[in-house]
Design a protein around this motif. Structure first.
Motif, short mmCIF file in Angstrom:
data_model
loop_
_atom_site.label_atom_id
_atom_site.label_comp_id
_atom_site.label_asym_id
_atom_site.label_seq_id
_atom_site.Cartn_x
_atom_site.Cartn_y
_atom_site.Cartn_z
N LEU A 1 -17.86 20.87 -3.54
CA LEU A 1 -16.82 21.80 -3.98
C LEU A 1 -15.45 21.29 -3.54
N PHE A 2 -14.51 21.26 -4.46
CA PHE A 2 -13.15 20.80 -4.17
C PHE A 2 -12.16 21.90 -4.50
N TYR A 3 -11.35 22.29 -3.52
CA TYR A 3 -10.33 23.30 -3.78
C TYR A 3 -9.09 23.00 -2.94
N ASN A 4 -8.00 23.72 -3.23
CA ASN A 4 -6.69 23.47 -2.64
C ASN A 4 -6.36 21.98 -2.77
N GLY A 5 -5.91 21.32 -1.71
CA GLY A 5 -5.54 19.91 -1.80
C GLY A 5 -6.69 19.01 -2.18
N GLY A 6 -7.91 19.46 -1.93
CA GLY A 6 -9.08 18.66 -2.29
C GLY A 6 -9.22 18.47 -3.78
N ALA A 7 -8.61 19.36 -4.56
CA ALA A 7 -8.70 19.27 -6.02
C ALA A 7 -8.08 17.97 -6.55
N THR A 8 -7.14 17.41 -5.82
CA THR A 8 -6.49 16.18 -6.27
C THR A 8 -7.45 14.99 -6.23
N LEU A 9 -8.53 15.09 -5.47
CA LEU A 9 -9.47 13.98 -5.32
C LEU A 9 -10.35 13.78 -6.54
N THR A 10 -10.46 14.80 -7.40
CA THR A 10 -11.29 14.68 -8.61
C THR A 10 -10.44 14.41 -9.85
N ALA A 11 -9.15 14.23 -9.68
CA ALA A 11 -8.24 14.02 -10.80
C ALA A 11 -7.90 12.54 -10.97
N LYS A 12 -7.38 12.20 -12.13
CA LYS A 12 -6.97 10.82 -12.40
C LYS A 12 -6.00 10.34 -11.31
N GLY A 13 -6.19 9.11 -10.87
CA GLY A 13 -5.34 8.55 -9.84
C GLY A 13 -5.96 8.60 -8.46
N SER A 14 -7.04 9.35 -8.31
CA SER A 14 -7.72 9.44 -7.02
C SER A 14 -8.42 8.12 -6.68
N ASP A 15 -8.33 7.71 -5.42
CA ASP A 15 -8.99 6.49 -4.97
C ASP A 15 -10.50 6.67 -4.83
N SER A 16 -10.98 7.90 -4.93
CA SER A 16 -12.40 8.17 -4.70
C SER A 16 -13.18 8.46 -5.97
N LEU A 17 -12.58 8.26 -7.12
CA LEU A 17 -13.25 8.59 -8.38
C LEU A 17 -14.54 7.80 -8.58
N GLU A 18 -14.54 6.54 -8.23
CA GLU A 18 -15.74 5.72 -8.43
C GLU A 18 -16.91 6.28 -7.63
N ASP A 19 -16.65 6.65 -6.38
CA ASP A 19 -17.71 7.21 -5.54
C ASP A 19 -18.18 8.55 -6.07
#
Length: 205
Positions: free
Chosen positions: A136-154
């Motif tokens: 679950l991603f919310y508040n600032g964590g929501a940016t991790l699932t969006a384009k530009g995130s360094d963690s998208l591949e994982d």
């Protein structure tokens, strides 16, 4: 590159086909395995990692997944493909835990270090023997699932293995990222609370 088409194949056939492809390697090469279910992704990924491959999995569409394996050569294990497959033909490698991410950084103190730690945390989850059922991603964590995130591949690799990636819709709206969601699906606060209430264990970075 070697492409292994295991669409429609039941376990352990995708693992066997992949291991046979590995045994034909004479040097560094990439193997691309196409499967149609998350369990096959889990089993192929586990076997390939055990054979020294660098693995990345991705969900391409409904019942369509790709596992990319980078190998330095044929595996040292000289056993038959059939024998190697049996040990990793597990029904499901997800547990009842969920991971809750409320920030794009881990811990407090230095923000730059916090972002490095969060990236390492999300990668470490991909290496667990028992994967979480949901993230679950919310508040600032929501940016991790969006384009530009360094963690998208994982995160895409986890999604391909059946881990549900859920991001708060209100948070995406707040950060103006709703049209930039790159992995998983949008959720709401009721579903977030429900998932946390039903979780066997909650992991927070």
């Amino acid at each position: 590159m070697i492409t292994v088409n295991a669409m429609g194949d039941n376990c352990p056939i995708p693992v066997i086909k992949t291991k046979k492809a590995m045994q034909t390697l004479t040097g560094p090469d990439t193997i691309e395995v196409l499967v149609d279910n998350e369990i096959a992704v889990q089993n192929v990924s586990k076997m390939a990692s055990a054979q020294g491959g660098q693995v990345n999995a991705e969900k391409l569409g409904e019942k369509e997944y790709k596992v990319t394996i980078q190998m330095q050569g044929a595996p040292e294990d000289s056993g038959s493909a059939e024998g190697s497959a049996d040990a990793v033909c597990a029904p499901d490698q997800r547990g009842s835990a969920i991971v809750v991410v409320s920030s794009d950084r881990m811990g407090s103190g230095n923000d730059e270090l916090g972002k490095v730690l969060m990236k390492g945390f999300l990668f470490a989850i991909t290496q667990l023997d028992v994967l979480p059922r949901k993230m679950l991603f919310y508040n600032g964590g929501a940016t991790l699932t969006a384009k530009g995130s360094d963690s998208l591949e994982d995160l895409k690799s986890l999604e391909a293995q059946g881990v549900e990636i859920l991001t708060c819709g209100t948070c995406l709206d707040y950060y103006q990222l709703k049209d930039k969601l790159a992995v998983g699906t949008v959720t709401n606060m009721y579903s977030i609370v429900e998932a946390m209430a039903e979780a066997g264990k909650i992991i927070r970075p």
